[in-house]
Structures are given as C-alpha cells and as structure tokens.
Motif scaffolding. Structure first.
Motif, mmCIF file in Angstrom:
data_model
loop_
_atom_site.group_PDB
_atom_site.id
_atom_site.type_symbol
_atom_site.label_atom_id
_atom_site.label_comp_id
_atom_site.label_asym_id
_atom_site.label_seq_id
_atom_site.Cartn_x
_atom_site.Cartn_y
_atom_site.Cartn_z
ATOM 1 N N LYS A 54 95.254 -66.059 25.078
ATOM 2 C CA LYS A 54 95.614 -66.351 23.695
ATOM 3 C C LYS A 54 96.729 -65.398 23.236
ATOM 4 O O LYS A 54 96.751 -64.229 23.636
ATOM 5 C CB LYS A 54 94.407 -66.148 22.772
ATOM 6 N N PRO A 55 97.618 -65.866 22.376
ATOM 7 C CA PRO A 55 98.567 -64.930 21.757
ATOM 8 C C PRO A 55 97.794 -63.909 20.924
ATOM 9 O O PRO A 55 96.814 -64.254 20.249
ATOM 10 C CB PRO A 55 99.426 -65.830 20.860
ATOM 11 N N VAL A 56 98.216 -62.669 20.976
ATOM 12 C CA VAL A 56 97.521 -61.621 20.230
ATOM 13 C C VAL A 56 97.491 -61.950 18.739
ATOM 14 O O VAL A 56 96.534 -61.626 18.033
ATOM 15 C CB VAL A 56 98.190 -60.248 20.481
ATOM 16 N N ALA A 57 98.521 -62.630 18.260
ATOM 17 C CA ALA A 57 98.579 -62.987 16.838
ATOM 18 C C ALA A 57 97.444 -63.915 16.436
ATOM 19 O O ALA A 57 97.085 -63.989 15.252
ATOM 20 C CB ALA A 57 99.921 -63.643 16.524
ATOM 21 N N ARG B 102 90.924 -58.974 29.113
ATOM 22 C CA ARG B 102 91.345 -60.262 28.537
ATOM 23 C C ARG B 102 91.296 -61.355 29.613
ATOM 24 O O ARG B 102 90.824 -62.467 29.365
ATOM 25 C CB ARG B 102 92.758 -60.153 27.966
ATOM 26 N N GLU B 103 91.771 -61.020 30.803
ATOM 27 C CA GLU B 103 91.764 -61.994 31.893
ATOM 28 C C GLU B 103 90.336 -62.350 32.304
ATOM 29 O O GLU B 103 90.018 -63.523 32.539
ATOM 30 C CB GLU B 103 92.544 -61.438 33.087
ATOM 31 N N MET B 104 89.494 -61.335 32.405
ATOM 32 C CA MET B 104 88.092 -61.572 32.760
ATOM 33 C C MET B 104 87.406 -62.467 31.726
ATOM 34 O O MET B 104 86.704 -63.425 32.074
ATOM 35 C CB MET B 104 87.340 -60.239 32.849
ATOM 36 N N ALA B 105 87.599 -62.144 30.457
ATOM 37 C CA ALA B 105 86.938 -62.890 29.389
ATOM 38 C C ALA B 105 87.449 -64.326 29.312
ATOM 39 O O ALA B 105 86.670 -65.279 29.143
ATOM 40 C CB ALA B 105 87.147 -62.184 28.051
ATOM 41 N N ALA B 106 88.758 -64.492 29.451
ATOM 42 C CA ALA B 106 89.317 -65.849 29.413
ATOM 43 C C ALA B 106 88.818 -66.682 30.590
ATOM 44 O O ALA B 106 88.541 -67.881 30.459
ATOM 45 C CB ALA B 106 90.844 -65.783 29.430
ATOM 46 N N THR B 107 88.686 -66.031 31.742
ATOM 47 C CA THR B 107 88.227 -66.736 32.937
ATOM 48 C C THR B 107 86.758 -67.116 32.828
ATOM 49 O O THR B 107 86.373 -68.238 33.183
ATOM 50 C CB THR B 107 88.472 -65.872 34.192
ATOM 51 N N ILE B 108 85.918 -66.215 32.339
ATOM 52 C CA ILE B 108 84.498 -66.561 32.216
ATOM 53 C C ILE B 108 84.306 -67.657 31.172
ATOM 54 O O ILE B 108 83.433 -68.513 31.301
ATOM 55 C CB ILE B 108 83.645 -65.308 31.888
ATOM 56 N N ARG B 109 85.137 -67.666 30.120
ATOM 57 C CA ARG B 109 85.053 -68.744 29.121
ATOM 58 C C ARG B 109 85.395 -70.084 29.783
ATOM 59 O O ARG B 109 84.741 -71.097 29.539
ATOM 60 C CB ARG B 109 86.010 -68.471 27.959
ATOM 61 N N LYS B 110 86.381 -70.081 30.665
ATOM 62 C CA LYS B 110 86.745 -71.297 31.391
ATOM 63 C C LYS B 110 85.615 -71.705 32.334
ATOM 64 O O LYS B 110 85.286 -72.897 32.455
ATOM 65 C CB LYS B 110 88.028 -71.048 32.189
ATOM 66 N N ILE C 247 88.099 -56.985 22.150
ATOM 67 C CA ILE C 247 89.006 -57.660 23.084
ATOM 68 C C ILE C 247 88.299 -58.833 23.764
ATOM 69 O O ILE C 247 88.812 -59.952 23.826
ATOM 70 C CB ILE C 247 89.532 -56.668 24.141
ATOM 71 N N ALA C 248 87.104 -58.555 24.290
ATOM 72 C CA ALA C 248 86.359 -59.588 25.018
ATOM 73 C C ALA C 248 85.948 -60.731 24.101
ATOM 74 O O ALA C 248 86.075 -61.912 24.462
ATOM 75 C CB ALA C 248 85.135 -58.974 25.680
ATOM 76 N N ALA C 249 85.473 -60.410 22.914
ATOM 77 C CA ALA C 249 84.990 -61.443 21.997
ATOM 78 C C ALA C 249 86.109 -62.389 21.582
ATOM 79 O O ALA C 249 85.893 -63.605 21.443
ATOM 80 C CB ALA C 249 84.354 -60.797 20.768
ATOM 81 N N ASP C 250 87.301 -61.874 21.384
ATOM 82 C CA ASP C 250 88.420 -62.740 20.997
ATOM 83 C C ASP C 250 88.749 -63.748 22.087
ATOM 84 O O ASP C 250 89.014 -64.916 21.806
ATOM 85 C CB ASP C 250 89.650 -61.888 20.662
ATOM 86 N N GLU C 251 88.743 -63.321 23.339
ATOM 87 C CA GLU C 251 89.046 -64.263 24.423
ATOM 88 C C GLU C 251 87.858 -65.152 24.762
ATOM 89 O O GLU C 251 88.019 -66.257 25.258
ATOM 90 C CB GLU C 251 89.494 -63.503 25.675
ATOM 91 N N LEU C 252 86.654 -64.686 24.462
ATOM 92 C CA LEU C 252 85.451 -65.474 24.740
ATOM 93 C C LEU C 252 85.154 -66.507 23.657
ATOM 94 O O LEU C 252 84.290 -67.362 23.840
ATOM 95 C CB LEU C 252 84.240 -64.543 24.877
ATOM 96 N N ASP C 253 85.836 -66.400 22.530
ATOM 97 C CA ASP C 253 85.559 -67.268 21.377
ATOM 98 C C ASP C 253 84.133 -67.056 20.866
ATOM 99 O O ASP C 253 83.371 -68.009 20.672
ATOM 100 C CB ASP C 253 85.780 -68.744 21.717
ATOM 101 N N ILE C 254 83.772 -65.786 20.667
ATOM 102 C CA ILE C 254 82.476 -65.482 20.068
ATOM 103 C C ILE C 254 82.680 -64.476 18.948
ATOM 104 O O ILE C 254 83.728 -63.812 18.876
ATOM 105 C CB ILE C 254 81.468 -64.913 21.096
ATOM 106 N N ASP C 255 81.682 -64.350 18.077
ATOM 107 C CA ASP C 255 81.735 -63.378 16.999
ATOM 108 C C ASP C 255 81.342 -62.003 17.546
ATOM 109 O O ASP C 255 80.646 -61.901 18.558
ATOM 110 C CB ASP C 255 80.775 -63.800 15.883
ATOM 111 N N ILE C 256 81.763 -60.958 16.855
ATOM 112 C CA ILE C 256 81.455 -59.596 17.301
ATOM 113 C C ILE C 256 79.949 -59.350 17.345
ATOM 114 O O ILE C 256 79.454 -58.558 18.153
ATOM 115 C CB ILE C 256 82.155 -58.551 16.400
ATOM 116 N N ASN C 257 79.196 -60.045 16.499
ATOM 117 C CA ASN C 257 77.736 -59.881 16.476
ATOM 118 C C ASN C 257 77.047 -60.559 17.654
ATOM 119 O O ASN C 257 75.847 -60.390 17.854
ATOM 120 C CB ASN C 257 77.168 -60.422 15.169
ATOM 121 N N GLN C 258 77.812 -61.326 18.425
ATOM 122 C CA GLN C 258 77.238 -62.028 19.577
ATOM 123 C C GLN C 258 77.449 -61.287 20.891
ATOM 124 O O GLN C 258 77.073 -61.795 21.943
ATOM 125 C CB GLN C 258 77.853 -63.426 19.688
#
Length: 717
Positions: A191-194, A131-139, A88-99
C-alpha cells in the motif's frame, strides 16, 4: 495457525547487505581509502532483517477470536518497538490496532534475528520486511478465504480482519481454519504509505495496560514449576581469578540444596533467594589478584597516542604542528555504567538434554548459540524465551549468565532462577569505556574553518563483544562502535581528519546507548563552538556555512535552522541565562538541540531544551518524541552526573546513590520536540538524540562563565 507442509519459498527481504556482509567486504579491501569508505558507510547503514524464519505464516498467528499475534524477531526494551511494529503490520493486514498483539519470538518459533535488538534499528530495519510479510500473509488469508467462499480471489477485499465479496464475508480466523498447507504467493504490491491509517499517527502503547497494572512481563518475574534460586560468587577486584574456597559451612546452611563449583566459579543453589544469599556470605574464597589497578593507570591507557591507531576520516592536508595559529583543546569522558533498573539474570531448566531459558536479552539467537557451545547441546534442543526488558541500553547484549543458569539447573536437576545482586551488576557491567580527545582547528582569513582534526582514544565497544567478537578489529582495524559520531560532519571544511586510538582495558567495556556518539559529539561540538567564539561569529551561522548542500548536508542544515527558529536562538546572556547549541548525525539521523541554562548555587541548571530531529517517517510521532525526551535525559545524566571510578583495584560505586544520576529535580521544565521528514522511510530514533546535549550544555555554560568545560561529568569546580 497450522505450520505443517509449508510450500517453501525463500522470502526476499530487500535492502542490500546485512552488517556482517558489509564487514566481510572489508576482508579484501581493508586498506586506508576504501576502509574509510566502508567505515563511513557502516556508520549510516540500516541493515535489513537477515535472520531465519522468513515464511510469513511463522511470523503471524491468528487466534479463534480473530486476533492476530505477531511473533517479533525484535524484543521490547521500553522504547515502544512493539507498538510501532503493530502499526506497520496492522496497516498492511487491514486490521485495527486493537486486533493485533505482539510478542517476542522464542527460538522455538523458528524466527531468530542474528543481529538481535539494538543500534536503534528495530523499526527502521523492519520497515520493509514487515510490510512485505504482512501484505503476503493477507494475500495468503485471502486465497484460503476464496477457497472456502468459492469466490475468485480477485473479487474479494479485506477490512478489519474480514474478507468479503459478492455479498458474503468470512473472518480471517475462519478463513485459515484447518489449513495445513500454505500457498505462499509472490509479495503483493504494498500500500502507499499515504493510505495507511495507523502509520504516522500517535497510537497508544499496546503494552500500556500490562505495565500500569504490573503484569509479570519482565525477566525478574519469570518462574518455573519446582524452581530453585541461585547466586554466584564473583571477585571484587579487576582481573582477579579463583584460587581456592571452603564452602563446607555454606553447604550446611538452611535451605541450601547444593554448592556448585564449575571451573573457576562457585554457585549456591537454595530453596529461596534469601537462603542462597545468606549461604553465599559463608563461602570463604581466596582470589589471585595479580595487580590492583588505579584510576590513573586506566586513564594513561586510554589516551591519544597510545594503542592501535586508525585513520577513519581524511580530506585535504593535515594541520602543521608548527603553525602557531591553530587552536587545540583536550576533552575527556569517564567510565559509565548502564545502571538499568532490572539486574541481569535468567530462569533455566535443563532436563533430558533439552534446555529452556527465560530471560531479558537483546540477543536471543546469540544466547542460544552460546549455551549450545558451552554445554555441547544442539540448538534445536534449546528454546530461548525472551521477555520484556527492564532497561537494555546494550547491557543485555552480554548473556553469558544464561549459561551459568543452565549449568546450575543441570547440577541440581531442577529449574533454577539466578540473578545478579545490584553490587554484582555494577561491578560486572559491560561498561561504557572512558575516552580521551584532542581537538585541533584553525580559522582562515575569512573566518571560516580551514582545518579541523579529531584525535580520540577509547576502549572496546564493538571489538570483542558478543555481537561482533573479532570481526570489527580484524577487518576494519577500528572499533566502529567507538568511532560512532567521531567523524566530522562539516563537509565543506577543506582539511579534516579523524583518528581513533584503541586500547583494550583489563575489565569489560562494550556497547552503551549511543556508543561513542555522546563523548565524540561533546568534543567536536564544544570545539567548533570555541572556534566560533575565537572568530567572534554566531556559532549556528558558522556551522551552516561549513556544510555542503548534498542530501546529507541539506537534511542537517534543515534541523539546525528549525532549531534556531523554534528556540529563537541568541548569543546573549539574559538575566543569567544563556543558550547553547550543538548538533550531530547518527545512523543517518540528523539532530540539533538548543538548551537554555543558568548557574544556581554553583550548579548547572538546564531550564529548557529544544530538539529537532529528522528520522524520516515517524511511525508513531508520540513514541518518537518520547524517545527523544528519554534519550536527552539519559544523556544529561551521563553528561552532568554519572561516573564510575577505580579504588583499591575495584570498580566503584556498587549501589545507586553513590552512583550519581540525574533526578526528577534535574529535568528541564520544558522540552520541545520537532520532527522533520527528510526521507520516505523510518530511520533510527533511540540513540541519535543522545549526541548533542552534553556539548550544548557546555556551550551555554561557556557563555555564562567564560570557562570551557572539557571533561564529563560537567562540573563548575
């Protein structure tokens, strides 16, 4: 990541009232109709995160090598929560699961979830907040990158942990380097879940390597410098209290540092665990034993008609007891132990008024508060460091052993490691309470169910537990842990009634994986099947006809129909094999199961299980299927093997072996899991699959033998 001079903003976690908020409403409206609505709501409500530490930069740490560390307010009990949260976090953070790495947040991190980990709520409750936390930290990272690159924020984009724009780029790590004051923006649009690349995909467990190679990640692995070892002497009889002791000989044993007596308990501290255990055997303790309880006396306490009565569900009229047309069957379930692999314990250090405790626990914040109260220490001076759990299942919601570990450390002036022996773990468990059920029902002239009543008795589950000490009983009048699965989900039946009878037992009973769901579903689904046989009807078609076409009903019907199709359900006994069906809805997650059973050497053999579950969005489908498999095997073990009993006033058995559990040879050769997404959010997964299996097995056996099994563990003789 620097955390000084944070620009504070109260981070909004959507989702409505937390569980305690829901219960608090009941203080003012706890009489019957409204109380029943609250109970029904609480039975399916997924509480959002409601703890402390709601600034995104407390949750996420970025290392110099551009790895993101998520400090999770939920712990990992083996259910794969950390992997799901990472996705969940990686998708909103725009990182790979290995990161991304996930670790359980200590109380020193500032992140404490007041509700702990349990109830199958980890991924479901964290879905929106994370999701909100991850999107906010990415911003926030992008804002800092814009400053360093001198490029407007709107011209920047993120991918794989890199911020880029106008032909230049910078890693997340470089973007946040030397940041001491954060600007926390409004939560960006999610982000849309899709568009997610990881959520909904079968990602490998992020803790797989550590477990395969035996890394020291569990509570029993924990150590501190100059650590001593301790054991505690406990009574073996129910209700026994300390009278006197002679520990002169024990104090002279090799390696013994100190024999400690605090109030009504004795601890032995030594250089090694073996030395502490040997010295314990030399302590001569006399106990007050006011009564030697018997199994029959406990069974008499837990019986319909005895204790506090609460009407938890009612539609239409009651059955007339003078009506000779209705069917009545009695069902029972025994006490059950958690029997987790890792016994309870803790490593604790008390020094200069400051406390550090490392342990396997589901309730980090509650453990901190219990130690604070017991030793009169400010919580800011108590750091609880949670580890991976070698089995939880509700057992680690009770953490008072951490208090003893701290007290022992304070007495000897060194860190102390204190763990239960296996015997102590069995005798001092927070047991699954025994239950007693009376089912009543009637078919009308059209063969439909006109009346269905469930009267059930249980000991404490939520009441007097560490999680909800007094609230459940005071406000609702019912134990909403014991009533889980106790209400009737056949909504088209005109006259339905569910009544709970509660009684506190003389030994501790509390949360056990699925709470009341296993026993309650066993009674209800076995009885409905018997009504189908009485009316000479297909048991699945009868059930489908008794469910309304509202949102909940349609989702339940869908899992039933899918199971019926995938298993090619038949009522016939073919070559000694029969199918059994059962279903349940738990915490908003409907689940249907069909088993294929035969009788071999007078023993029940389950050959195949088909399970269909609607848990909404399956964040990691492989993980969800694994949870279904594990839950069903655990339910089979409880339904066909496990039983605690009382002998000479003592809880028995006290070791593996005599405590009969399912073995590899008892597992079905074939388990098929099918997932349906009936809602656009994740729902609880870990406990709903425990509901139907016992009834499904009993229903199959009924078709082979003609005998209705009404008591767990299920035995033919």
């Amino acid at each position: 990541m620097a955390k000084k001079k944070i620009s504070r903003r109260k981070f909004l976690v959507r989702g409505g009232l937390g569980t305690l908020g829901v219960l608090a409403l009941g203080t003012y409206v706890f009489r019957n109709p409204i109380r029943r609505e609250i109970i029904d709501f609480a039975d399916s409500f997924v509480s959002p995160y409601s703890g402390t530490g709601t600034e995104p930069n407390l949750w996420f740490e970025i290392t110099k090598d551009n790895t993101v560390i998520l400090h999770s307010p939920k712990v990992e009990m083996g259910q794969g929560t950390f992997t799901g949260l990472a996705q969940i976090a990686a998708d909103e953070l725009d990182i790979d699961i290995n990161q991304i790495q996930v670790i359980a947040a200590s109380t020193a991190s500032g992140i404490v979830d007041g509700l702990g980990t349990g109830g199958s709520l980890s991924v479901a409750s964290m879905w929106m907040p994370l999701r909100e936390m991850a999107a906010t930290i990415r911003k926030m990272i992008t804002i800092e990158a814009a400053k360093k690159l001198e490029i407007p924020v709107e011209n920047l984009s993120t991918q794989n942990g890199i911020v880029s724009g106008n032909g230049t780029k910078i890693t997340y790590a470089k973007a946040v380097e030397n940041v001491t004051e954060w600007e926390i923006p409004d939560t960006p649009k999610l982000k849309p879940v899709a568009d997610y690349k990881l959520v909904g995909k079968p990602v490998a467990r992020i803790d797989l390597k550590a477990k395969v190679f035996g890394d020291p990640i569990f509570g029993m692995d924990a150590e501190m410098e100059d650590m001593l070892h301790a054991v505690v002497i406990r009574p073996e009889h129910i209700g026994a209290t300390y009278k006197s002791a002679n520990f002169n000989k024990a104090a002279q044993m090799p390696g013994v540092v100190k024999v400690v007596q605090i109030e009504d308990w004795i601890g032995v501290v030594a250089k090694t665990y073996a030395q502490a255990l040997a010295a314990k055997m030399e302590v001569d303790v006399e106990w007050n034993i006011p009564k030697k309880w018997t199994e029959q006396e406990i069974r008499a306490l837990i019986s319909v008609g005895n204790g506090n009565e609460v009407l938890v569900q009612k539609e239409g009229d009651n059955l007339d007891d003078d009506d000779k047309e209705f069917l009545e069957i009695e069902f029972k379930s025994p006490m059950g132990a958690h029997a987790q692999i890792e016994p309870n314990g803790a490593v604790a250090s008390y020094k200069d008024g400051k406390v550090t405790v490392i342990l396997s626990t589901q309730v980090v914040g509650i453990t901190q508060n219990q130690i604070s109260k017991a030793l009169d220490i400010d919580t800011k001076n108590i750091n609880i460091i949670p580890t991976y759990l070698g089995g939880g299942f509700g057992r680690r919601l009770n953490t008072k052993h951490a208090i003893k570990a701290v007290q022992l450390s304070k007495e000897v002036g060194q860190p102390v490691k204190y763990f239960f022996t296996r015997k102590e773990e069995f005798q001092n468990d927070m047991f699954r309470p025994p239950t007693h059920h009376i089912m009543k029902g009637k078919l009308n002239e059209k063969g439909q169910i006109s009346n269905l009543e469930h009267h059930f008795a249980s000991g404490n589950v939520a009441i007097d537990s560490a999680l909800l000490p007094d609230i459940a009983n005071t406000i609702l009048g019912a134990d909403f842990g014991a009533i889980r699965g106790g209400s009737i989900h056949y909504s088209a039946i005109e006259n339905i009634r569910a009544v709970q009878w509660h009684k506190t037992l003389p030994f501790a009973t509390s949360w056990w994986r699925s709470l009341g769901l296993l026993a309650n579903t066993f009674a209800i689904e076995s009885f409905v099947d018997e009504l189908a046989l009485k009316g000479n009807q297909n048991p699945i078609e009868l059930r489908l006809s008794q469910i309304k076409d509202n949102e909940e009903g349609i989702r339940l019907k869908n899992v039933i129909k899918k199971a019926q199709k995938e298993a090619s359900y038949s009522d016939e006994v073919v070559n000694g094999k029969a199918m059994g069906f059962a279903c349940s809805t738990d915490t908003g997650t409907p689940c249907a199961q069909i088993v294929e059973v035969s009788i071999i050497d007078n023993q029940i053999k389950v050959h195949k299980v088909t399970c269909v579950m609607d848990c909404g969005i399956a964040v990691n489908p492989d993980q969800v299927k694994a949870q279904c498999e594990g839950a069903m095997i655990m339910a089979m073990s409880a339904a066909m093997h496990e039983k605690m009993y009382i002998d000479d006033g003592q809880l028995q058995p006290t070791i593996y072996g005599p405590y009969d559990m399912a073995l590899l040879k008892h597992a079905p050769k074939e388990i098929n899991i099918h997932l349906i997404q009936g809602v656009d959010k994740p729902l609880p997964v870990g406990e709903p699959p425990l509901g139907p299996i016992a009834a499904a097995i009993a229903n199959a056996v009924r078709r082979i033998t003609g005998k209705r099994l009404t008591e767990m563990p299920l035995k033919l003789s």
